[in-house]
Design an enzyme around this catalytic site. Structure first.
Site: not given
Ligand code: DMJ
Length: 914
Positions: A388, A294, A147, A492, A406
Site C-alpha cells: 500500500e 488520483d 464510492e 476510474t 491500478e
Molecule cells: C478503485 O475503486 C478505483 O480505481 C478508484 O479510483 C481508486 N482505486 C480503487 C481500487 O484500488
C-alpha cells in the site's frame, strides 16, 4: 481509461465533436496502433500463449465471481477466508472502508460489464435480472458518495451501456427496456442532496434512505472531503444526464469541478488532498497523484475525451504541467506542498499512484509512464504485490495489498501504447502471483502483509470490476471481444461508457458551463499526441531503452537521495543535510542545524524539509523497533497452505527470519496454560504445542513445552473475541532474564485466529502448520491434487469445508497497523497482564541495535541500507556504548521542540498565501 474514438489517419471511427476535441482521443488511438508496428525487443508471445493466459484469467474470474455468487450474494462483498458474505453491521467496523457497502449487492453491480468484456453474455443476462429483482437502493445506510458513484452508479451505467449494445446486436437482452438506467437515475437522485453546500462540493457521505440533513440521516456534519471524492463524478453524472436527458446531474458535477479548479493553488497550479466543503480552504496541503487526488486528474482528461469540452483539457494540461514540474521525479512520483512545491511532503509513495502511467499513456507522455511503471514492477517483483505504501528507497511502508488493479491497468495501457511484449510478460507475472499467493479455496483474499504473505478476509468489488477486465484485455485480440472496446471510455472503476455520449443531449449541459473558456494556444498541447509513428519507427526498442537504465533501481541502487538533491550537488552547491544522515555527535551537522534557523530562504527551506524528514524518520524508527509479524500457515488438508494467519513474534526463542521455517502437527498442551511441567509430554513431543495465554510468563510457557519435546509453540490469546481485526500486532516479551536457553520458535495468535486452528483440530484431528517469517508456496504435491479450477470437485469441497469454520480471520486495518507501530504496542507492556508483567521496558526493548537491524533486513529489502544501518549502529556502539537507536530519537524530539515556533510561523505563512 479509454482507447477512445479515433482520429484521421488512425483508421478508427471518429465521434463527432469540435476539432480540438480530437486531440486526446487521437493520442490514445495512435498509441493503440503501435501494437501492430512492433518488430523487436522482448520475445513476442505466441497467439496460443496469449489465449492460454486469457483462458486462465477467465477461470480466475469464475473462481472469484462464482464463490461470491454462491457464498456471499446478495451481500456486498465476499469474505474469502471464512467464505461468507460481508454484511455491514454484522462484522466489526473497518471504518471508512465500509462506507462502500450499501447493502446493494455491490460486487454483483460492479461486475456487470466485466461479464460482457469476458464474453460471458449469458451470465450477464442472469446478473442483470438478479440486480433488477433483488437490489434495493433505499437502505437506511450511510455510504460514501464517491464510492457509490464510481462503483454502483458507474456499474449500473456500464451495465446499461453494454445491455443496449447487446440488444442492438439482436441476440441477447432482447427483453431489456432501460431498467438499469432507471435504477441509475433513482440512485443519481439519491446522491444529489449531497451537493447541497455553498461551494457545490458534495458531502463525503449520504444516507441512501434519509439523505443528508434529516436527524435519521446520521451524516451531514462533515466539513471536509478529499479532492478525488469531489472531483470524480463528471463521467458518471454526465453519462446519466446524457442517457436520460436530465441535465441536473452533469450540472452538479461540473459545478464541483469548477470550484476545485478555482481553488487550485495559483502559483503552483496544484491541489491539496482534502478541502473544506463549506469554506473551500485546503485542509491538507500536500499534493500528489495517489490517494485522495488520483482520479480528479483522471476525470479531467477523460471528461475532455468523453464530453469534448476543451476547458477540461485546458485544466488537465495545466495541472499536468505542475505535476511534471514538481511531483514527477522519475521514476518516482513524490508528494509535495502546494505552496512550496519544491518541498517534498513525504518520503514514501502509495500504491494508488500506479494508475498514473496509464493516464500518461492517454495523455501521450510515454517516457515517464514507462519509467514509473518499471520502478513499480521492480517493487512488485520484490514483494509479489505492490504494498500500500513504500519508501523512496523501496522499503515497505504499509504492508497491505487489497488486490488493487491500478498496476494491471497501467500495464494494459502501456502494452497498447508500445506493443512491447514485455508488458505481456508483466501481466503473466501478475496472474501467477495472484494464483500463487492470493488464491484461497473460496475466492481471492487480499494480502494483509506482503512480507509474510498473510491474508485478510476481504475481496473488494473493484477486484472483479477492474483487475479481470484489464488482464483479460491485455491478452485479448480484437476478435476475442464481442464488441469494439475502442468505442468506450473506462471510468476510474473500469466501467464502460460509450463515446457517442459526446454528441447526445450536450446542448443542455453546455449552456450551464460555468468555467470561463479561453482559446487554447499550442503550448497547451505540449506532450499531447506524440504520434507513435514519430516515437517508434526508427527505434522499435524504444520502451526497452527507457527501462534499461532503471533495471536494477530497486535491487541495487537503493537510492538514498532524490534526483533533485543530486542535481544540486552536481551543480557545485553543497548538498543540504538530510535527516537520515544527521548525527547528533557530528559538530558539522550541529552547525548546519543552527544555520537552518537563520535568515536565508534556502536555509529556511532546508530546515523545514529537515524537520519534516525528522518527524518521518522518527516514526519510521519507532516502527522499525518492532519485530515484523510472522505467519502461521495451515498446510494440511483441506487448507493446503492457502490459509495464512498473521502471528505475533516473540523476543526470544528461534528467530524464524534467520532459520528455516518450522513445520509440524499441532497438539494442545496440558495444562493448557503451559505454566507448569506438562502432563502430556507424549502428545506434544515432536509437535507444535498450543498453549493458552495467561497466568505466567511467555518464556516460562516456552521452557515447559520445550522440556516436553515440542518443536515450537503457539500461544493463543485467552481474551475471547480478540482478533487482529481490531488489535495491533502483539509481540511476546521475554521475562527480563536471559532467554538464550529457549531454542524453539514461539508465535502468538489472537483468539479468533487461534480458534481457526482449534476448530480445524476438532474437525480434522490432524492439523499441520508451518511457522515462518513469510508464508511459503503451497505444497506442490497438494497442488497436483487440487488444480486451480472452479470446476474442481476437491476444491469446491474444501471451500465448503471452509464455510464451516465461521471465524473471521486476519483483518487488521491500516490505521491499527500504523497505530501499532506508533504506540509501541502498549498492550505488550501492560503491567496488569501477568504475561507482560515482566516485559522489558521500552528502552530495553529498543536498546539492541542488532535486533533493530534484523527488523529492517527481515523484509529482504534494500540490502545497501541495511548494511549502512548496521555500520552505523556498530560505529555508535564503538564510540559510545550507551548510544542506541532508542536514545537517538531523544535529541530529535528536543530539536523539534526548538523548531516549534518556526513551524507555527510557516503554517501562518501558508494560511496567508491561501
Ligand atoms: C478503485 O475503486 C478505483 O480505481 C478508484 O479510483 C481508486 N482505486 C480503487 C481500487 O484500488
Amino acid at each position: 481509461m479509454s482507447e477512445a474514438g479515433g482520429g484521421p489517419g488512425c483508421g478508427f471511427p471518429v465521434p463527432q465533436r469540435a476539432p480540438w476535441s480530437l486531440v486526446a482521443a487521437t493520442a490514445a488511438l495512435c498509441l493503440v496502433s503501435a501494437t501492430s508496428v512492433w518488430t523487436a525487443g522482448a520475445a513476442p508471445m505466441s497467439r496460443e500463449e496469449k489465449q492460454k493466459l486469457g483462458n486462465q484469467v477467465l477461470e480466475m474470474f469464475d473462481h472469484a465471481y462464482g464463490n461470491y455468487m454462491e457464498h456471499a450474494y446478495p451481500a456486498d462483498e465476499l469474505m474469502p477466508l471464512t467464505c461468507r458474505g460481508r454484511v455491514r453491521g454484522q462484522e466489526p467496523s473497518r471504518g471508512d472502508v465500509d462506507d462502500a457497502l450499501g447493502k446493494f449487492s455491490l460486487t454483483l453491480i460492479d461486475s456487470l460489464d466485466t461479464l460482457v468484456v469476458l464474453n460471458k453474455t449469458k451470465e450477464f443476462e442472469d446478473a442483470v435480472r438478479k440486480v433488477l429483482r433483488d437490489v434495493n437502493l433505499d437502505n437506511d445506510v450511510v455510504v460514501s458518495v464517491f464510492e457509490t458513484n464510481i462503483r454502483v452508479l458507474g456499474g449500473l451505467l456500464g451495465g446499461h451501456s453494454l445491455a443496449i449494445m447487446l440488444k442492438e446486436k439482436g441476440e441477447y437482452m432482447q427483453w431489456y427496456n432501460d431498467e438499469l438506467l432507471q435504477m441509475a437515475k433513482q440512485l443519481g437522485y439519491k446522491l444529489l442532496p449531497a451537493f447541497n453546500t455553498t461551494s457545490g462540493l458534495p458531502y463525503p457521505r449520504i444516507n441512501l434512505k434519509f439523505g443528508i440533513r434529516k436527524p435519521e440521516a446520521r451524516t451531514g456534519t462533515e466539513t471536509d472531503t478529499c479532492t478525488a471524492c469531489a472531483g470524480t463524478l463528471i463521467l458518471e453524472f454526465a453519462a446519466l444526464s446524457r442517457f436520460t436527458g436530465a441535465t441536473i446531474f452533469e450540472e452538479y458535477a461540473r459545478k464541483a469541478l469548477d470550484f476545485l479548479w478555482e481553488k487550485r493553488q495559483r502559483s503552483s497550479n496544484l491541489v491539496g488532498v482534502t478541502i473544506n466543503i463549506h469554506t473551500g480552504d485546503w485542509v491538507r496541503k500536500d499534493s500528489g497523484v495517489g490517494a485522495g487526488i488520483d482520479s480528479y486528474y483522471e476525470y479531467l482528461l477523460k471528461a475532455y475525451v468523453l464530453l469534448g469540452d476543451d476547458s477540461f483539457l485546458e485544466r488537465f494540461n495545466t495541472h499536468y504541467d505542475a505535476i511534471m514540474r514538481y511531483i514527477s521525479q522519475p521514476p518516482l512520483l513524490l508528494d509535495v506542498h502546494i505552496h512550496k512545491p519544491m518541498l517534498n511532503a513525504r518520503t514514501w509513495m502509495d500504491a494508488l499512484l500506479a494508475f498514473f502511467p496509464g493516464l500518461q499513456v492517454l495523455k501521450g507522455d510515454i517516457r515517464p509512464a514507462i519509467e514509473t511503471h518499471e520502478m513499480l514492477y521492480q517493487v512488485i517483483k520484490k514483494h509479489n504485490f505492490l504494498p500500500e505504501a513504500f519508501t523512496t528507497d523501496f522499503r515497505v511502508h504499509w504492508a497491505q495489498h487489497p488486490l488493487r488493479p491500478e498496476f494491471a491497468e497501467s500495464t494494459y495501457f502501456l502494452y497498447k501504447a508500445t506493443g512491447d511484449p514485455y508488458y505481456l510478460e508483466v501481466g503473466k507475472t501478475l496472474i501467477e502471483n495472484l494464483n500463487k499467493y492470493a488464491r484461497v479455496p473460496c475466492g481471492f483474499a487480499a494480502m494483509k502483509d506482503v512480507r509474510t504473505g498473510s491474508h485478510e478476509d476481504r475481496m473488494d468489488s473493484f477486484f472483479l470490476a477492474e483487475m479481470f477486465k484489464y488482464l483479460y484485455l491485455l491478452f485479448a485480440d480484437k476478435e476475442d471481444i464481442i464488441f469494439d472496446i475502442e468505442d468506450y471510455i473506462f471510468t476510474t472503476e473500469a466501467h464502460l461508457l460509450p463515446l457517442w455520449l459526446s454528441t447526445t443531449n450536450q446542448s443542455m449541459s453546455k449552456k450551464n458551463t460555468t468555467s470561463e473558456y479561453t482559446e487554447l494556444d499550442d503550448s497547451n498541447f505540449d506532450w499531447t499526441c506524440p504520434n507513435t509513428q514519430i516515437l517508434f519507427p526508427n527505434d522499435p526498442l524504444y520502451a526497452q531503452s527507457i527501462r534499461e537504465p532503471l533495471k536494477n533501481v530497486v535491487d541495487k541502487s537503493c537510492p538514498r537521495g532524490i534526483i533533485r538533491v543530486e542535481e544540486s550537488f552536481r551543480s557545485g552547491a553543497k548538498p543540504p543535510l538530510r535527516a537520515r544522515d544527521f548525527m547528533a555527535t557530528n559538530p558539522e551537522h550541529l552547525e548546519i542545524l543552527k544555520k537552518m534557523g537563520a535568515a536565508s530562504s534556502i536555509d529556511a527551506e532546508d530546515g523545514l524539509r529537515f524537520m519534516q524528514e525528522m518527524i518521518e524518520l522518527s516514526s519510521q524508527q519507532q516502527k522499525e523497533q518492532q519485530l515484523p509479524p510472522r505467519a502461521v500457515q495451515i498446510v494440511s488438508h483441506p487448507f493446503f497452505g492457502r490459509v495464512v494467519l498473521t502471528a505475533g513474534p516473540a523476543q526470544f526463542g528461534l528467530d524464524l527470519s534467520k532459520h528455516k521455517e518450522t513445520r509440524g502437527f499441532v497438539a494442545s498442551s496440558k495444562p493448557y496454560n503451559g505454566c507448569s511441567e506438562l502432563t502430556n509430554p507424549e502428545a506434544v513431543m515432536g509437535k507444535i504445542a498450543l498453549i493458552q495465554r495467561g497466568q505466567c510468563m511467555f518464556a516460562e510457557k516456552a521452557r515447559n513445552i520445550q522440556n516436553a519435546g515440542a518443536i515450537g509453540g503457539i500461544v493463543i490469546d485467552d481474551n475471547e473475541g480478540s482478533s487482529s481485526d481490531t488489535a495491533p500486532l502483539f509481540q511476546m516479551a521475554g521475562d527480563g532474564k536471559d532467554t538464550d536457553d529457549i531454542k524453539i520458535p514461539m508465535l502468538f495468535l489472537f483468539s479468533k485466529e487461534g480458534s481457526i486452528i482449534l476448530d480445524a483440530i476438532r474437525e480434522y484431528e490432524e492439523v499441520e502448520v508451518l511457522l515462518s517469517d513469510k508464508a511459503k508456496d503451497r505444497d506442490p504435491e497438494m497442488e497436483n491434487e487440487e488444480q486451480p479450477s472452479s470446476e474442481n470437485d476437491s476444491q469446491n469441497q474444501s471451500a465448503e469445508q471452509m464455510t464451516s469454520i465461521s471465524q473471521e480471520v486476519d483483518l487488521i486495518d491500516q490505521e491499527s497497523l500504523e497505530e501499532s507501530s506508533l504506540n509501541s504496542h502498549p498492550e505488550s507492556l501492560s503491567p496488569a497482564d501477568t504475561d507482560n508483567a515482566a516485559s522489558v521496558s521500552p528502552s530495553e526493548q529498543n536498546s539492541n541495535p542488532a535486533e533493530n537491524h534484523e527488523t529492517t533486513s527481515l523484509d529482504g529489502e534494500c540490502t545497501d541500507l541495511d548494511n549502512q544501518l548496521q555500520e552505523q549502529s556498530e560505529t555508535e556502539e564503538d564510540s559510545s556504548p550507551n548510544v542506541s537507536w532508542g536514545k537517538k530519537v531523544q535529541p530529535i524530539d528536543s530539536i523539534l521542540a526548538d523548531w516549534n515556533e518556526d513551524i507555527e510561523a510557516f503554517e501562518m505563512m501558508e494560511k496567508d498565501e491561501l
